[in-house]
Structures are given as structure tokens and as C-alpha cells.
Design an enzyme around this catalytic site. Structure first.
Site, short mmCIF file in Angstrom:
data_model
loop_
_atom_site.label_atom_id
_atom_site.label_comp_id
_atom_site.label_asym_id
_atom_site.label_seq_id
_atom_site.Cartn_x
_atom_site.Cartn_y
_atom_site.Cartn_z
N HIS A 36 -5.02 4.55 9.81
CA HIS A 36 -6.16 3.63 9.66
C HIS A 36 -6.09 2.55 10.73
CE1 HIS A 36 -2.82 1.44 7.84
NE2 HIS A 36 -3.50 0.36 8.19
N HIS A 119 -5.55 -1.45 16.62
CA HIS A 119 -4.63 -0.35 16.90
C HIS A 119 -4.47 0.51 15.65
CE1 HIS A 119 -2.11 -3.32 14.87
NE2 HIS A 119 -1.44 -2.26 14.42
P1 ATP Z 1 5.49 -1.09 5.33
O1 ATP Z 1 5.28 -2.59 5.39
O2 ATP Z 1 6.25 -0.65 4.11
O3 ATP Z 1 6.00 -0.52 6.58
P2 ATP Z 1 2.63 -0.91 5.75
O4 ATP Z 1 2.84 -1.86 6.86
O5 ATP Z 1 1.85 0.32 6.02
O6 ATP Z 1 4.02 -0.45 5.12
P3 ATP Z 1 1.49 -3.17 4.46
O7 ATP Z 1 2.61 -4.04 4.94
O8 ATP Z 1 0.98 -3.40 3.08
O9 ATP Z 1 1.91 -1.64 4.52
O10 ATP Z 1 0.32 -3.32 5.49
C1 ATP Z 1 -0.96 -2.74 5.31
C2 ATP Z 1 -1.71 -2.83 6.63
O11 ATP Z 1 -1.88 -4.21 7.00
C3 ATP Z 1 -0.95 -2.18 7.80
O12 ATP Z 1 -1.92 -1.69 8.73
C4 ATP Z 1 -0.22 -3.34 8.43
O13 ATP Z 1 0.00 -3.13 9.81
C5 ATP Z 1 -1.18 -4.50 8.21
N1 ATP Z 1 -0.47 -5.76 8.05
C6 ATP Z 1 0.57 -6.01 7.22
N2 ATP Z 1 0.97 -7.28 7.29
C7 ATP Z 1 0.17 -7.87 8.20
C8 ATP Z 1 0.07 -9.19 8.72
N3 ATP Z 1 0.88 -10.17 8.34
N4 ATP Z 1 -0.88 -9.41 9.64
C9 ATP Z 1 -1.70 -8.45 10.06
N5 ATP Z 1 -1.68 -7.20 9.60
C10 ATP Z 1 -0.76 -6.91 8.68
#
Ligand code: ATP
Ligand code: MG
Length: 186
Positions: A36, A119
Site C-alpha cells: 500500500h 512510497h
Molecule cells: P511494523 O511496524 O510491525 O513493521 P507496519 O509498519 O506495516 O508494521 P504500522 O506501524 O501500523 O505497521 O504502520 C502502518 C503504515 O503506516 C505503514 O505504511 C507505515 O509505514 C506507516 N507509518 C507507521 N508509523 C508512521 C509514522 N510515525 N509516520 C508516518 N507513517 C507511519
């Protein structure tokens, strides 16, 4: 609950990205169905705020965009953290993101301002990557770093709940919003 709003990728695009992942032998690959483009990370939000956001997004659906994915890159210079493919930060994509942020604000959700670096994350790497894995990643980037995917029309955004688990997050779609077709099209 932990939530974010993402642009869903057409199936053909996810398949192309999955084929690319298939050539990478290191890291934790993002499963094809999870690929996504994050438009806004909302973090922990209470249900009433999400319901308000749902209302706004139903009333003010954002506009459709043409998506151009090209160029692989790594986050983390000394320690590779993740591999992603860049999305062209086109006018319509930036406008879509603004429309989503406006909806978030209208729902009463306050977020810190962040820069938009569109991205799609393809893989995540553990902290202590072995040298031969790092070498493989380097070769992968040399060979495929310039990869450009055919452009596609992205047609919906989804509000996701993200449930963090040890083996990677699980994304549960809460609601999807079809994007309004671009002017000039029938
Ligand atoms: P994991 O953290 O277990 O590796 P994940 O990153 O896929 O899994 P989330 O951390 O819930 O799951 O993030 C969901 C989406 O939001 C992902 O696309 C992640 O890159 C983005 N994301 C997470 N934290 C942030 C943040 N602080 N700022 C911007 N985007 C974020
Ligand atoms: Mg994360």
C-alpha cells in the site's frame, strides 16, 4: 485503535511488486495483499473520531490519481531498515494527500505536520543483517534499483486498523472510499 489511511494499489501493480520481491532473498517481505501507499498515519484514535472521519470521507471523496512507481531505495544508511519503491510526487497525488488531510482535520483529528514522501514499502530488515545478506541487497539494488512500473490509475483509499504482531502487522480494512474520476473522463 492504531489506524492509517492508504491508497490501495491495483492488483496488477501488487503482482508486479510481488514479482520484484521474489528476486530479493533477504528481509521480511511485505505480503502482496498488504502492499500500500500510506497517505496519512493516524496512530491511536478513539472510535468517535474514526466515525467522524468516515462521515467526512463519504461526503467528500477525494479524486482519483495516476500512480507512477519508480526507483528503489533503502531507509537507513548505515543499517538498512526497509526497502521501498518511490511514487512520483505528482500534483494530483499531492492534492489527494491534501484532501485526505483536510478530511482528517474536519473530523477533529490533530496530527503533527509531516513531509510527504510517497512510497510503497517492499521489505523490512532485522537489525543485525549478515554481511552476505547485505551484499545480496546491494547487488539487488544495483540490478533493479531503476525499476519503473507502468503507470496505473489508483481508484480507492482505505481506512485501516493496524494490529501489531511479532511476525508483522495485520491490516484490517475499516472502510474503503472510491475516488472520484478525474474531470474529462466518462
Ligand atoms: P511494523 O511496524 O510491525 O513493521 P507496519 O509498519 O506495516 O508494521 P504500522 O506501524 O501500523 O505497521 O504502520 C502502518 C503504515 O503506516 C505503514 O505504511 C507505515 O509505514 C506507516 N507509518 C507507521 N508509523 C508512521 C509514522 N510515525 N509516520 C508516518 N507513517 C507511519
Ligand atoms: Mg511500523
Amino acid at each position: 485503535m492504531r489506524t492509517f489511511i492508504a491508497l490501495d494499489l491495483p492488483e496488477e501493480t501488487r503482482e508486479q511488486l510481488s514479482d520484484l520481491q521474489g528476486l530479493l532473498r533477504v528481509g521480511r517481505h511485505v505480503p502482496e495483499e498488504n502492499l500500500h501507499l500510506t497517505l496519512s498515519f493516524l496512530g491511536e484514535q478513539p472510535l468517535p473520531a474514526l466515525e467522524a472521519l468516515h462521515e467526512v470521507l463519504c461526503d467528500l471523496p477525494p479524486r482519483e490519481v495516476v500512480l507512477r512507481l519508480s526507483g528503489l531505495d533503502i531507509l537507513g544508511s548505515r543499517q538498512p531498515k526497509l526497502l521501498f519503491i518511490r511514487a512520483e510526487r505528482s500534483g494530483p497525488l499531492a492534492a489527494l494527500r491534501r484532501e485526505v488531510l483536510t478530511a482528517v482535520r474536519l473530523a477533529g483529528i490533530e496530527l503533527p505536520r509531516t513531509r510527504f514522501r510517497p512510497h510503497v514499502t517492499l521489505a523490512r530488515f532485522s537489525r543485525d543483517m549478515e554481511e552476505r545478506d547485505a551484499a545480496h541487497l546491494g547487488r539487488f539494488l544495483q540490478t533493479h534499483g531503476d525499476r519503473a512500473l507502468p503507470e496505473v490509475v489508483a481508484e480507492q483509499v482505505t481506512l485501516y486498523q493496524s494490529v501489531l504482531r511479532e511476525d508483522g502487522a495485520r491490516y484490517d480494512p475499516l472502510a474503503s472510499y472510491p475516488l472520484v474520476p478525474m474531470a474529462g473522463e466518462t
